[in-house]
Design a protein around this motif. Structure first.
Motif, PDB file in Angstrom:
ATOM      1  N   ASP A 133       2.001 -12.862 -41.347  1.00  0.00           N
ATOM      2  CA  ASP A 133       1.618 -11.659 -42.085  1.00  0.00           C
ATOM      3  C   ASP A 133       1.870 -10.386 -41.276  1.00  0.00           C
ATOM      4  O   ASP A 133       2.988 -10.097 -40.912  1.00  0.00           O
ATOM      5  CB  ASP A 133       0.149 -11.765 -42.535  1.00  0.00           C
ATOM      6  CG  ASP A 133      -0.078 -12.921 -43.505  1.00  0.00           C
ATOM      7  OD1 ASP A 133       0.889 -13.601 -43.876  1.00  0.00           O
ATOM      8  OD2 ASP A 133      -1.235 -13.146 -43.885  1.00  0.00           O
ATOM      9  N   ASP A 134       0.809  -9.616 -40.990  1.00  0.00           N
ATOM     10  CA  ASP A 134       0.943  -8.357 -40.257  1.00  0.00           C
ATOM     11  C   ASP A 134       0.899  -8.547 -38.744  1.00  0.00           C
ATOM     12  O   ASP A 134       0.861  -7.567 -37.997  1.00  0.00           O
ATOM     13  CB  ASP A 134      -0.154  -7.377 -40.679  1.00  0.00           C
ATOM     14  CG  ASP A 134      -0.052  -6.996 -42.144  1.00  0.00           C
ATOM     15  OD1 ASP A 134       1.078  -6.739 -42.604  1.00  0.00           O
ATOM     16  OD2 ASP A 134      -1.091  -6.970 -42.825  1.00  0.00           O
ATOM     17  N   LYS A 265       3.294 -17.356 -43.243  1.00  0.00           N
ATOM     18  CA  LYS A 265       4.269 -16.375 -43.739  1.00  0.00           C
ATOM     19  C   LYS A 265       4.727 -15.509 -42.566  1.00  0.00           C
ATOM     20  O   LYS A 265       4.106 -14.508 -42.233  1.00  0.00           O
ATOM     21  CB  LYS A 265       3.643 -15.512 -44.834  1.00  0.00           C
ATOM     22  CG  LYS A 265       4.646 -14.637 -45.591  1.00  0.00           C
ATOM     23  CD  LYS A 265       3.963 -13.965 -46.785  1.00  0.00           C
ATOM     24  CE  LYS A 265       4.991 -13.238 -47.652  1.00  0.00           C
ATOM     25  NZ  LYS A 265       5.539 -12.057 -46.991  1.00  0.00           N
ATOM     26  N   GLU A 362      -3.546 -15.834 -40.749  1.00  0.00           N
ATOM     27  CA  GLU A 362      -3.846 -14.491 -40.238  1.00  0.00           C
ATOM     28  C   GLU A 362      -5.351 -14.258 -40.280  1.00  0.00           C
ATOM     29  O   GLU A 362      -6.002 -14.461 -41.310  1.00  0.00           O
ATOM     30  CB  GLU A 362      -3.139 -13.447 -41.100  1.00  0.00           C
ATOM     31  CG  GLU A 362      -3.375 -11.996 -40.676  1.00  0.00           C
ATOM     32  CD  GLU A 362      -2.541 -11.578 -39.469  1.00  0.00           C
ATOM     33  OE1 GLU A 362      -2.741 -12.191 -38.418  1.00  0.00           O
ATOM     34  OE2 GLU A 362      -1.730 -10.645 -39.600  1.00  0.00           O
TER      35      GLU A 362
END
Length: 484
Positions: A133-134, A265, A362
């Motif tokens: 993710d981030d 992801k 995450e």
């Protein structure tokens, strides 16, 4: 013998031939089910795909797609056109005027990471560095160490220091092991062989990753400290075959990754794949694929994780032990006190507290936080099995903080993968830096051996603010066993 023009004539979905190591294979039927997506096969249809194939597939093996019945014959490489020949991917170069990257200039593991970013091919760098993710969990892994302060002791004789420890009955010269990170040959032709050689030289364990590994290479299994990693396949028979082979090859434990029922992801990895696939596919016809942006991207991690069995449960541990011939079972990917207690209850020999280097869920806790949570809610776990950790460890001081909280060993993943840009010398540099930093900082804490690194040497108050503070009932208490 086939010619280059013979192969080039088969570059569409209707007839897809490909060259691997001078041999021509018909992948027409296989292409729609390729784990990495059909587009990458179409990109290399009618061409030599050896350079793309080698870093991702185990050397010396024949994948199902390259079975003998799909082998059409050898090709005369001298007859290949320029368009059919392997194309070297660009290497990231140092900016103009910047000093060249040298291993001698690397003083710590962060230096080696910066060097790798400049030396590795973009796809390799993206796969190694990517996180979920981030990428906040990736950052939190590092930040956790800054939230813990030391309380060094002084006026002690620290002339001699002993860094040895015992891991599942085998002596390790350091409380460090090489984590099972895959795709070593994206960085160096020998890949995992480099890691195995240097780990054996330093006398530390290496958990050999199943994906892409030269699994039965003598270099990878000759040392008594080697372990093997396993992602359980949806086809349990394949996993059983691997585990039997692992036991026969002389490995000393089986490490099962349990935090990846699906791949995280990892957008950095996916973007690298998109960039690579942005080159138009050289084929025509009514079934030609749409533009790359109309097809979901699948990075290396997604492709590798496409076969993993999402039904894996605690009751499978006896099956794993039996299929591996009774090898000790290590469970990698524990993030809570509850699961640590369940692992001990179901007979695991060791657990690895890990959020997969920030690559899976995450927001998952760092291994330091999970260590504190186990100490708070399930302290008996430390007596029932060995607790190992990984995720973001870059300094000897990071390792000592984990040891003080009860960890037996610390896994190092990305730094060893980055060091492959320099081959064996780079891997040796990482191990040497960690050895030197551990020796120096063990003395600075006032200790001479690892069991003298104790909780009272740490102030963890700031990190404890992240721990679960709600009601807690052990999942292995008598009142709950009936519900399992």
């Amino acid at each position: 013998m086939l010619s280059g023009s013979d192969v080039a004539a088969h570059s569409s979905r209707q007839s897809l031939w490909m060259i691997i190591h001078g041999k021509v294979y018909d992948l027409t039927e296989f292409a729609p089910s390729h784990p990495g997506g059909e587009r990458i096969l179409l990109k290399y249809a009618g061409k030599d795909a050896t350079e793309e194939y080698d870093p991702i597939h185990p050397p010396g093996t024949i994948e199902g797609a390259l079975s003998p019945d799909k082998h059409l014959g050898d090709v005369d490489l001298a007859t290949l056109s320029d368009e059919q020949k392997p194309v070297e991917q660009p290497v990231v170069k140092a900016p103009t005027g910047e000093a060249p990257v040298t291993l001698g200039a690397c003083l710590n593991l962060d230096d080696i990471e910066r060097a790798a970013e400049r030396l590795l091919k973009p796809k390799a760098w993206a796969y190694y560095r990517s996180a979920a993710d981030d990428e906040k969990t990736y950052d939190w892994n590092r930040e956790a160490f800054y939230s813990v302060r030391f309380r060094p002791r002084v006026m002690r004789d620290v002339t001699q220091v002993d860094l040895t420890t015992s891991l599942l009955g085998f002596e390790s010269s350091l409380p460090v092991y090489v984590s099972p990170a895959a795709m070593g040959r994206l960085a160096h032709p020998d890949g995992e062989k480099c890691l195995a050689r240097v780990a054996a030289t330093h006398g530390i364990p290496y958990i050999v990753p199943i994906p892409s590994s030269p699994l039965f290479s003598p270099d990878a299994r000759s040392d008594s400290s080697t372990r093997s990693q396993l992602y359980v396949n949806r086809d349990r028979r394949k996993s059983e075959e691997i585990m039997r082979a692992v036991a026969n090859a002389g490995y000393k434990a089986i490490c099962v990754t349990v935090d990846a029922p699906v791949a995280g992801k990892r957008e950095r990895d996916e973007r690298a794949k998109l960039d690579e696939e942005a080159v138009p596919v050289a084929h025509t016809g009514p079934d030609a694929p749409d533009a790359p942006q109309d097809e979901s991207s699948q990075g290396i991690a997604q492709a590798l994780g496409s076969y993993v069995d999402a039904t894996l449960s605690w009751t499978d541990i006896p099956w794993i032990r039996q299929a591996s011939g009774g090898l000790p079972v290590i469970l990698k990917g524990i993030s809570t006190a509850e699961d640590a207690a369940l692992a001990a209850h179901h007979g695991a020999s060791a657990i690895i507290l890990s959020n997969h280097g920030g690559r899976q869920c995450e927001g998952a806790p760092s291994s330091l936080e999970t260590l504190l949570e186990i100490r708070k809610f399930e302290p008996q776990v430390f007596d029932q099995l060995e607790v190992w950790v990984d995720g973001g460890y870059r300094r000897g001081t990071d390792i000592l903080k984990a040891l003080a909280l009860g960890a037996r060993a610390v896994g190092i993943g990305r730094p060893f993968m980055y060091s492959l840009a320099f081959g064996d010398a780079g891997v040796n540099k990482v191990a040497t830096i960690l050895r030197d930093e551990l020796a120096q900082n063990t003395r600075l804490l006032g200790a001479t051996k690892l069991d003298e690194i104790v909780p009272s040497m740490l102030n963890t108050r700031e990190l404890e603010a992240n721990l679960w503070n709600g009601p807690y009932e052990s999942p292995v208490s008598k009142s709950l066993l009936a519900k399992l």
